[in-house]
Design a protein around this motif. Structure first.
Motif, PDB file in Angstrom:
ATOM      1  N   ALA A 107       1.409   9.392   0.113  1.00  0.00           N
ATOM      2  CA  ALA A 107       0.588   9.433  -1.108  1.00  0.00           C
ATOM      3  C   ALA A 107       0.946  10.650  -1.946  1.00  0.00           C
ATOM      4  CB  ALA A 107      -0.886   9.449  -0.740  1.00  0.00           C
ATOM      5  N   LEU A 121      -7.386   6.989   1.057  1.00  0.00           N
ATOM      6  CA  LEU A 121      -6.698   6.408   2.210  1.00  0.00           C
ATOM      7  C   LEU A 121      -7.253   6.954   3.530  1.00  0.00           C
ATOM      8  CD1 LEU A 121      -3.051   6.271   0.852  1.00  0.00           C
ATOM      9  CD2 LEU A 121      -4.397   4.321   1.619  1.00  0.00           C
ATOM     10  N   LEU A 127       0.832  -1.213   0.000  1.00  0.00           N
ATOM     11  CA  LEU A 127       0.000   0.000   0.000  1.00  0.00           C
ATOM     12  C   LEU A 127       0.866   1.263   0.000  1.00  0.00           C
ATOM     13  CD1 LEU A 127      -2.971   0.980   0.142  1.00  0.00           C
ATOM     14  CD2 LEU A 127      -2.670   1.144   2.622  1.00  0.00           C
ATOM     15  N   ILE A 162      -5.702   9.731  -4.080  1.00  0.00           N
ATOM     16  CA  ILE A 162      -5.187   8.596  -3.298  1.00  0.00           C
ATOM     17  C   ILE A 162      -5.233   8.936  -1.813  1.00  0.00           C
ATOM     18  CG2 ILE A 162      -3.111   7.236  -2.769  1.00  0.00           C
ATOM     19  CD1 ILE A 162      -2.414   7.277  -5.693  1.00  0.00           C
ATOM     20  N   ALA A 215       0.821   3.906  -3.101  1.00  0.00           N
ATOM     21  CA  ALA A 215       0.441   5.286  -2.787  1.00  0.00           C
ATOM     22  C   ALA A 215       1.567   6.245  -3.144  1.00  0.00           C
ATOM     23  CB  ALA A 215       0.098   5.403  -1.302  1.00  0.00           C
ATOM     24  N   VAL A 223      -4.027   1.062  -5.229  1.00  0.00           N
ATOM     25  CA  VAL A 223      -4.395   1.460  -3.868  1.00  0.00           C
ATOM     26  C   VAL A 223      -5.822   1.003  -3.573  1.00  0.00           C
ATOM     27  CG1 VAL A 223      -4.877   3.458  -2.385  1.00  0.00           C
ATOM     28  CG2 VAL A 223      -2.799   3.415  -3.770  1.00  0.00           C
TER      29      VAL A 223
END
Ligand SMILES: [Zn+2]
Length: 471
Positions: free
Chosen positions: A397, A406, A361, A402, A365, A373
């Motif tokens: 990120a 998140l 992840l 993104i 990112a 993602v």
């Protein structure tokens, strides 16, 4: 002057490794966002339009298209204009690639401009015609300086209504010969740094593009390709114009051995054979690494067929490369959505970390692979894990969408699964992480044994049994 601008450029765009060289290298193909020679093509001019076309075509090919198409002269265009815009494009790429590598390329590491032990390049002084043996950084700086001067010279690269000089193609050939030698040096002397920085896929692509371009327009003598013969054969299998020799020896073989792309290619060409050979190796011995590693490579390259095949054969989904990247991390880093899905459904550890304590992840990112993602969040990865710098995925990120998704996932995870908050499943002491952060590997592999250097023959090419100088 160039080195100064290169180092400024590096400071500006590549301050530390954790900013993600992958992201930088990705951006490199979007010329509008990268360093350019001070005098590019004027906005709105014909060359500027063509240059945009070249950049866009190239960019499209990098996401699965055909590089061979990107080099071809667009229908109805003037070949000289096409050469001109590509000079600028390749200049920008070479400038960026060497800008990153120049940190490792010094007068002491590379005392002689060479490509492996067999090939050395001498610099001819334009005024006196004298041949000089220069260090690699000196040679490359002079090359890039010279190219920049030419690119900025309207009598060579005309602006507005100007016309091309009669010797334009000769000038272009000289420029591309210099580009090629810079890559030959980078691959032969700095392949370890290229791999350690995670740049090899991009640098391989850059070389492949350059090679296809010079072949398309017959811009360089084939002998310039000799130092990279083994690598080129792997990068461009079946290409009729790649010089080949049975049992390519020495450095080119090392490059092939070390180039991960080349290994992946070999796997692609005869997957069953390779897999069968490797799976028969007893497990839990060092040689089992040889089997598990291809999964990381295939994942990194988005080679769905090889990934499936390897998983069918029982490859370990938690195998790691030298940076500690698992197949899942490698595929997320490179935006290989399909491979990410396959690995997740094969039970790969979705929260596994590399040596920087970064998860898949984090990588997706950081590089900006929004769809990756999304897939990872959907799969329920832990969005709260922190890397060795204490950052969560949201902290690294690179784009707002993104970051937004998140943050959303964080708040959901926090409300439903509070026990996971900020738990790092794979803690590593920061001291340990620091010590493994410097990717600089062994000293450059270069022939600085000046005593074995050769006399120049009348033909301008010098060869004896141990080395050869190309002028
Ligand atoms: Zn060097």
């Amino acid at each position: 002057k160039l080195l100064f601008s290169l180092s400024r450029f590096r400071i500006r765009f590549c301050p530390v490794r954790t900013r993600g060289f992958d992201a930088i290298m990705d951006k490199l193909f979007d010329v509008s966002k990268t360093f350019r020679p001070k005098k590019g093509f004027g906005k709105g001019t014909k060359l500027d339009t063509l240059h945009r076309y070249a950049s866009n075509t190239l960019r499209a090919t990098l996401t699965g298209g055909d590089l061979a198409k990107a080099v071809a002269l667009p229908p109805g265009e003037d070949v000289r204009e096409w050469l001109a815009v590509n000079c600028l494009e390749f200049y920008n790429v070479a400038n960026l690639v060497y800008g990153i590598i120049s940190e490792f390329c010094s007068g002491s590491s590379c005392a002689v401009m060479a490509a492996g032990q067999k090939y050395q390049y001498l610099w001819m002084d334009e005024d006196s015609g004298k041949l000089m043996k220069l260090s690699a950084p000196d040679y490359i700086t002079r090359s890039m300086d010279g190219i920049e001067v030419m690119l900025n010279d309207p009598s060579i690269f005309p602006v507005g209504e100007g016309s091309f000089p009669v010797d334009f193609v000769d000038k272009v050939k000289m420029i591309f010969k210099r580009f090629y030698r810079i890559y030959a040096h980078i691959f032969c002397a700095h392949i370890k740094e290229v791999i350690a920085l995670g740049m090899e896929t991009h640098v391989n692509t850059a070389l492949k593009h350059l090679t296809l371009f010079v072949l398309e327009f017959e811009l360089i003598d084939k002998k310039e390709m000799a130092p990279l013969r083994g690598l080129l054969a792997a990068l461009l299998p079946n290409h009729p114009d790649i010089p080949r020799k049975k049992g390519a020896e020495g450095l080119s073989r090392d490059v092939v051995m070390e180039g991960r792309d080349a290994i992946a290619k070999a796997l692609q060409s005869s997957p069953m054979l390779k897999v069968d050979v490797k799976i028969s190796a007893p497990s839990a011995t060092p040689s089992s690494e040889a089997f598990t590693k291809p999964l990381v490579l295939a994942a990194e390259n988005g080679d769905v067929d090889s990934v499936r095949l390897l998983l069918d054969k029982g490859a370990n989904t938690e195998s790691k490369d030298s940076e500690g990247n698992t197949p899942l991390i490698a595929s997320a880093t490179n935006g290989r959505d399909e491979v990410v899905r396959i690995l997740l459904s094969s039970g790969a550890d979705k929260n596994g970390v590399n040596r920087y304590s970064e998860t898949a992840l984090h990588r997706a990112a950081r590089i900006g692979h929004a769809s990756c993602v999304a897939i990872l969040i959907q799969a329920g990865v832990n969005v709260h894990l922190r890397n060795s710098s204490g950052q969560k995925a949201v902290d690294v990120a690179v784009t707002t969408p993104i970051r937004t998704s998140l943050l959303q996932a964080e708040s959901q995870a926090t409300s439903t699964r509070p026990s996971l908050v900020d738990v790092n499943l794979h803690p590593s002491s920061s001291a340990q992480a620091e010590s493994t952060k410097t990717p600089l590997l062994a000293a450059a592999d270069i022939d600085d044994d000046v005593s074995r250097v050769h006399k120049r023959s009348h033909s301008g090419t010098v060869a004896n049994k141990s080395c050869c100088v190309i002028l």
